[in-house]
Motif scaffolding. Structure first.
Motif, short mmCIF file in Angstrom:
data_model
loop_
_atom_site.label_atom_id
_atom_site.label_comp_id
_atom_site.label_asym_id
_atom_site.label_seq_id
_atom_site.Cartn_x
_atom_site.Cartn_y
_atom_site.Cartn_z
N GLN A 31 0.84 -1.19 0.00
CA GLN A 31 0.00 0.00 0.00
C GLN A 31 0.88 1.24 0.00
OE1 GLN A 31 -2.59 -0.18 3.40
NE2 GLN A 31 -4.10 -1.43 2.32
N LEU A 32 0.55 2.16 -0.88
CA LEU A 32 1.25 3.44 -0.96
C LEU A 32 0.23 4.53 -0.65
CD1 LEU A 32 3.93 4.80 -1.69
CD2 LEU A 32 3.12 4.93 -4.04
N GLN A 33 0.59 5.43 0.27
CA GLN A 33 -0.34 6.47 0.71
C GLN A 33 0.37 7.81 0.77
OE1 GLN A 33 -2.91 5.57 4.06
NE2 GLN A 33 -2.43 7.55 4.97
N ALA A 34 -0.28 8.85 0.25
CA ALA A 34 0.23 10.22 0.33
C ALA A 34 -0.83 11.07 1.03
CB ALA A 34 0.52 10.78 -1.05
N THR A 35 -0.43 11.80 2.07
CA THR A 35 -1.33 12.65 2.83
C THR A 35 -0.83 14.08 2.77
OG1 THR A 35 -1.87 10.83 4.32
CG2 THR A 35 -2.38 13.04 5.09
N ALA A 36 -1.72 15.01 2.48
CA ALA A 36 -1.38 16.44 2.46
C ALA A 36 -2.24 17.15 3.49
CB ALA A 36 -1.63 17.02 1.07
N ILE A 37 -1.59 17.89 4.38
CA ILE A 37 -2.27 18.70 5.38
C ILE A 37 -2.05 20.16 5.00
CG2 ILE A 37 -2.35 19.34 7.81
CD1 ILE A 37 -1.33 16.52 8.43
N GLY A 38 -3.13 20.92 4.91
CA GLY A 38 -3.02 22.31 4.46
C GLY A 38 -2.75 22.37 2.97
N LEU A 39 -3.49 21.60 2.19
CA LEU A 39 -3.25 21.43 0.76
C LEU A 39 -3.24 22.75 0.00
CD1 LEU A 39 -2.80 19.14 -1.28
CD2 LEU A 39 -5.25 19.08 -1.63
#
Length: 90
Positions: A31-39
């Motif tokens: 599993q590959l996951q990318a998370t952006a906070i304050g996009l």
């Protein structure tokens, strides 16, 4: 100055996550996951100066910040934070 005469700026925040699973074997998946906070990378301004005697009366002179990134309004002043994660699930 009366109560609620000066109203501070609004707050906008957009967070997002993308996740993709790649099957390797019947019992193993990556599993590959990318998370952006304050996009949107929007600044979060503080309240306006309410002192009538100041030359900066009614002006926004600061940003809202957090001590640890991501915990308060997307980090200090609203900067964008990106996290990438990979894991094997079996």
């Amino acid at each position: 100055v009366n109560r609620d005469t000066l109203i501070g700026p609004g707050y906008f925040d957009l967070d997002g996550t993308l996740r993709r699973s790649f099957p390797i074997r019947e019992w193993l998946t990556f599993q590959l996951q990318a998370t952006a906070i304050g996009l949107t990378n929007s600044p979060h301004f503080g309240q306006p100066d309410v002192n009538l005697n100041d030359s900066t009366f009614g002006q926004l002179t600061s940003t809202v910040g957090g001590g640890n990134a991501g915990a308060n309004f997307g980090g200090t002043g609203g900067e964008r934070l990106l996290y990438v994660e990979g894991r094997f699930v079996f």
